[in-house]
Design a protein around this motif. Structure first.
Motif, PDB file in Angstrom:
ATOM      1  N   ILE A   1       3.301  -3.795  11.444  1.00  0.00           N
ATOM      2  CA  ILE A   1       3.519  -4.468  10.154  1.00  0.00           C
ATOM      3  C   ILE A   1       4.952  -4.980  10.143  1.00  0.00           C
ATOM      4  O   ILE A   1       5.901  -4.193  10.269  1.00  0.00           O
TER       5      ILE A   1
ATOM      6  N   TYR B   1       4.172  -0.220   2.330  1.00  0.00           N
ATOM      7  CA  TYR B   1       3.827  -0.430   3.738  1.00  0.00           C
ATOM      8  C   TYR B   1       4.093   0.845   4.537  1.00  0.00           C
ATOM      9  O   TYR B   1       3.308   1.260   5.391  1.00  0.00           O
TER      10      TYR B   1
ATOM     11  N   ASP C   1       7.751  -6.613   8.023  1.00  0.00           N
ATOM     12  CA  ASP C   1       8.094  -6.812   6.612  1.00  0.00           C
ATOM     13  C   ASP C   1       9.333  -7.706   6.513  1.00  0.00           C
ATOM     14  O   ASP C   1      10.414  -7.335   6.966  1.00  0.00           O
TER      15      ASP C   1
ATOM     16  N   VAL D   1       0.909  -5.894  -0.021  1.00  0.00           N
ATOM     17  CA  VAL D   1       0.602  -4.460  -0.118  1.00  0.00           C
ATOM     18  C   VAL D   1      -0.682  -4.221  -0.913  1.00  0.00           C
ATOM     19  O   VAL D   1      -1.413  -3.259  -0.650  1.00  0.00           O
TER      20      VAL D   1
ATOM     21  N   SER E   1       7.978  -2.489   0.460  1.00  0.00           N
ATOM     22  CA  SER E   1       8.287  -1.898   1.775  1.00  0.00           C
ATOM     23  C   SER E   1       7.860  -0.428   1.809  1.00  0.00           C
ATOM     24  O   SER E   1       7.339   0.061   2.816  1.00  0.00           O
TER      25      SER E   1
ATOM     26  N   TYR F   1       6.118   0.275  11.486  1.00  0.00           N
ATOM     27  CA  TYR F   1       6.707  -0.569  10.445  1.00  0.00           C
ATOM     28  C   TYR F   1       7.945  -1.230  11.033  1.00  0.00           C
ATOM     29  O   TYR F   1       8.888  -0.549  11.450  1.00  0.00           O
TER      30      TYR F   1
ATOM     31  N   ASP G   1       4.329 -10.163   6.726  1.00  0.00           N
ATOM     32  CA  ASP G   1       4.534 -10.395   5.286  1.00  0.00           C
ATOM     33  C   ASP G   1       5.845 -11.139   5.107  1.00  0.00           C
ATOM     34  O   ASP G   1       6.922 -10.551   5.166  1.00  0.00           O
TER      35      ASP G   1
ATOM     36  N   LEU H   1      -3.415  -4.849   1.504  1.00  0.00           N
ATOM     37  CA  LEU H   1      -3.524  -3.754   2.470  1.00  0.00           C
ATOM     38  C   LEU H   1      -4.199  -2.537   1.825  1.00  0.00           C
ATOM     39  O   LEU H   1      -4.987  -1.835   2.486  1.00  0.00           O
TER      40      LEU H   1
END
Lengths: 675, 258
Positions: free
Chosen positions: A143, A156, A145, A457, A153, A168, A380, A460
């Protein structure tokens, strides 16, 4: 008296001649021209009560306070509030929801490489299938960000903590630390576009104009920042790290540092040994700077403090990590770490209990992700060059982009889910680079979001539920909880955008009061305090910096006819898209360099036999792009410059040379030839 | 006639732009376009066919690397005070200098589109509507309700945000303030992130704009033409002053010494 035909003709002739001396024919011409210029399809201006709404701009991490002027419910202009001014993209942000390049529906890439609309349900289904297939493979989900440090954040990170299969990826440097710029005296910038897209608009210039800040800018081009800097150092591309280490060399040699503190740092002796090789005399050729110039800059940094050294962040670019290590060491040496006017640790924005565990999940750098390991890549609003990301992808992969703009890396996504834009959503702004304070600023919706758009988010969470993981509440709910956590913690104050007044947090008796103060135009902030870092660590002689001396080579003075030149890609840190009106203004004025244009010094062009003003092909790494070749005396001889900028024209080819070649590093030697 | 309607000395609105503070971001250009409903125009317009009431130009010192330097200069209608070229050539009296404000006004309703004024303007600050005003689909909802879009076939230019001036004037009248006291600012001055643009009444000796206009580093564009622009520029950099004109002091010396 009889009237004949002759009299009638005489009367008509006289009337025609006389009419010329009356306003009638001229008025008629005038009116006809006006009637033929006004048609029913010409736009009418909106009507409604004029009112102002206050919110926070979330187009970039500066998070500027905004006054939205509305006619009825419709935003008609945007202005800075509470003493702040907006950048050009912020000033026209109310145009963005109507941008023809904006995608408001989920799309997928077909085999032929074209976008094809799909339903949101189908998109969720496809993502669920992709994710559930690799839930047991560690590191197979990444992911990325683009807005690190926000509440999104944390959500995530919560997902990452649940699966073990996901990593992440984000640059949390700015989220953790900020520059105490208002108290900085000397700022050394290594290619950072201080006057263009960095920090709060106009911040650096205002400090400079008020005599509070001296800017030294090192760049291989006479850019706007270079031209407006107090000192511009035409530093050869690729020699940044050697230059920084040479500055450290001078400071150590002259003993102009806090010996009691620095000599206790871990690796100090080893660092001394490493630095010994980087004398100004030795790096002069590679940097293109005279030894005494390097010495003067070093002494200015050490003695005209508080000083800060700043380098542009280029995730995944070759040599970027070494430069970051060298800059951190220099900042330590000049005492900017943890001191007033330097780089301060940002106070933590309180987090609700439900996300405390998530806040401890570490972020990974892209460099730490093994090549060809990622099966599902989630982007994202991530502005990372595609070539960097592509290296990380497994042969069978799914790339999902959640963004409003199918540009940059998002243009390569297999699946595109639209995100609501600023003015359409509730989210919090990331932390600004040019302030060390903690901030919690939210943007309130002024316009409705497209029905099929989703915050990354929230999407997700929807997918998590489908694949058997625990879903989470919506981002809006988490923002409310975080606001309450901040109020309960009882630190800081709220600055009102309407009048700039500050109110202590104790004045807010309920969660609703506090939320309303933020949602109606207010920022919670808590000042950072100077605090020396508990552990000082310098890079040693075995670090990757050791190779810097070997890799730093001066640009060729005579490139020869092969025209293989170091490629310099200018930095751009602003939002990815701009209003079509702004694009037009830039195009007409020639103020911003157009995309897919390469610049070369006239001498270099002549020596290499390149014809300026004509089409050319640039090949860098595995990327080949047609460009328009222009000559410019602002560019260092022996280099090829390509500018990076937002995709002002999304209708044009999506991936300009600026985005792709940056992937391979600023020192890629690009081949260029006329076509 | 009552005492309240006795005419006061008219204002002479003007602008001072500090070029040493201008970083060429273009915020003034977009603020102007948003405020005055300047259309997006079809793609492919050129610097001559597009409409940009305020256009930030790049200046170069003409030197080669590493002595090359860039500066930025916002150029708009200079609001000429004397021998206003566009006024004298307009056959329709569509251009006039407002005695109350000193602003050179363009009236699209009267304009025939002959473009004599564009030819006469030494600053290239006038623009012709080659197309119907059009915005990307839906974006017309964002137009400023205080300013009407101009039609195809007429000339337009900066009018120091006439809509704002009229609004401020109406407000001053409601508040009972004398016309002389009308205070407002232009969109470009309000937007400029670095505070490079100062706007106000040049005839008010206490105003910031009047004082800045007297700076030794102040100059006006094409001073030699004697058009008396009310837009002044400031730069400490000699090459910038030389590129855009020359300082008022130097100009005066030249005139005196013939």
């Amino acid at each position: 008296m009889s009237l004949g035909r002759r009299d009638l003709l005489k009367f008509l002739g006289g009337a025609a001649a006389g009419a010329i001396f009356t306003p009638v024919p001229w008025k008629l011409i005038d009116d006809v021209s006006i009637w033929t210029q006004n048609w029913s399809w010409l736009p009418l201006v909106p009507r409604g009560e004029i009112q102002s709404k206050y919110t926070t701009c979330t187009l970039c991490s500066s998070g500027c306070p905004v006054r939205v002027r509305c006619a009825g419910a419709q935003p008609v202009s945007m202005w800075g509030a509470a003493g702040h001014r907006l950048c050009p993209i912020g000033l026209s942000a109310h145009h963005l929801p109507y941008h023809p390049g904006r995608l408001a529906r989920p799309m997928e890439h077909t085999q032929g490489g074209k976008w094809q609309p799909i339903t949101l349900e189908a998109a969720v289904e496809r993502i669920s299938t992709g994710l559930s297939g690799c839930l047991r493979q560690r590191g197979s989900i990444a992911i990325v960000d683009g807005r690190a440090g926000t509440t999104a954040s944390l959500l995530y990170k919560r997902f990452v903590a649940q699966t073990n299969a996901a990593v992440y990826i984000a640059d949390e440097t700015t989220a953790r630390n900020g520059i105490d710029l208002d108290r900085t005296s000397t700022l050394l910038s290594l290619g950072v576009p201080l006057q263009d897209s960095w920090g709060e608009p106009g911040h650096v210039m205002r400090l400079q104009a008020d005599g509070k800040l001296t800017v030294i800018h090192a760049e291989a081009r006479a850019s706007a920042t270079a031209s407006l800097a107090d000192t511009w150092l035409p530093l050869a591309p690729g020699a940044e790290t050697a230059f920084v280490l040479a500055l450290a060399h001078v400071i150590l040699k002259d003993g102009i540092y806090d010996r009691g503190r620095i000599q206790k740092a871990e690796n100090f002796r080893s660092f001394e040994t490493l630095i010994a090789a980087f004398s100004p005399e030795r790096v002069a050729a590679a940097t293109g700077l005279a030894p005494d110039v390097i010495g003067d800059v070093a002494r200015q940094l050490a003695q005209a403090g508080p000083s800060v050294v700043l380098a542009e962040s280029r995730p995944g670019v070759d040599g970027a990590d070494e430069l970051a290590t060298a800059v951190a060491a220099l900042n330590l040496l000049i005492g900017s770490e943890g001191s007033e006017g330097g780089i301060l640790a940002r106070p933590e924005v309180p987090v609700h209990d439900s996300l405390k565990d998530a806040s401890r999940v570490p972020a990974t750098t892209l460099a730490a992700v093994p090549d060809h390991s990622v099966k599902v890549l989630w982007l994202d609003d991530a502005e990372i060059p595609w070539a960097v990301l592509e290296r990380k992808l497994a042969p069978e992969h799914l790339v999902i982009s959640v963004s409003a703009w199918p540009t940059g890396a998002a243009a390569h996504a297999g699946l595109f889910v639209p995100a609501p834009l600023f003015l359409e959503s509730v989210r919090d702004a990331a932390a600004p680079a040019d302030s060390a304070a903690a901030w919690f600023r939210i943007t309130s919706p002024v316009l409705p979001a497209p029905p099929e758009s989703r915050e990354g988010v929230d999407l997700l969470s929807q997918v998590a539920e489908k694949i058997g993981l625990t879903p989470t509440d919506s981002l809006v709910d988490h923002l409310h909880r975080r606001a309450e956590a901040i109020r309960t913690a009882g630190h800081g104050q709220v600055v009102s955008y309407a009048d700039g007044t500050a109110t202590g947090i104790a004045a807010f008796s309920s969660a609703e009061d506090f939320w309303n103060a933020l949602a109606n135009g207010g920022a919670w902030t808590q000042a950072a305090s100077a605090k020396a870092p508990p552990r000082l660590r310098l890079p040693g002689e075995n670090s990757s910096l050791e190779k810097t001396m070997r890799t730093a080579t001066p640009p060729p003075s005579n490139p020869g006819t092969a025209a293989e030149l170091p490629l310099v890609v200018s930095a751009y840190t602003g939002p990815p898209a701009a209003s079509p009106v702004l694009s037009k203004l830039y195009e007409e004025s020639g103020l911003k360099e157009p995309p897919d244009t390469a610049f070369i010094h006239p001498q270099t062009a002549e020596r290499a036999g390149l014809k300026p003003g004509a089409r050319a092909m640039v090949e860098a790494g595995n990327v080949k792009r047609p460009v328009l070749l222009e000559i410019s005396t602002l560019v260092m001889p022996g280099t090829l410059h390509v500018s990076a900028a937002p995709e002002f024209h999304p209708a044009r080819p999506k991936h300009s040379i600026a985005g792709t070649t940056a992937a391979n590093g600023r020192l890629v030697r690009a081949r260029i030839w006329n076509v | 006639m009552t005492k309240e309607t006795v005419k006061t000395r008219p204002a002479r609105y003007g602008m001072v732009i500090d070029l040493d503070r201008c970083n060429g971001c273009g915020a003034c250009m977009i603020a102007c376009a948003v405020e005055n409903n300047v259309p997006a125009c079809p793609e492919g317009v050129t610097d001559r066919t597009g409409i940009t009431w305020m256009r930030v130009q790049k200046l170069s010192n003409g030197q080669s690397f590493p002595d090359s330097r860039t500066a930025f200069i916002p150029v708009m209608c200079q609001q000429c005070g004397d021998k206003t070229p566009c006024v004298s050539v307009c056959p329709q009296q569509a251009v006039e200098v407002d005695e109350a404000s000193g602003i050179v006004d363009q009236m699209p309703q009267r304009c025939l589109g002959c473009r004599y004024c564009m030819v006469a303007c030494p600053y290239h600050a006038r623009y012709f509507n080659w197309w119907d005003p059009a915005w990307p689909n839906g974006m017309e909802r964002t137009l400023n309700p205080d300013v009407a879009p101009r039609m195809r076939g007429v000339v337009e230019k900066c009018n120091f945000c006439h809509g704002r001036y009229q609004e401020a004037r109406a407000k001053a009248a409601v508040d009972g303030a004398a016309e002389r006291a009308v205070e407002y600012t232009t969109a470009c001055a309000e937007a400029c992130p670095t505070g490079a643009i100062t706007f106000g009444d040049l005839d008010d000796p206490g105003s910031e704009v009047a004082q800045l206009a007297k700076s030794e580093n102040a100059f006006r564009l094409l001073e030699k033409l004697g058009t008396g622009p009310k837009v002044h520029y400031i730069s400490k950099r000699a090459w910038v002053r030389a590129a855009a004109g020359s300082s008022l002091a130097a100009e005066t010396r030249e005139v005196r010494h013939g």
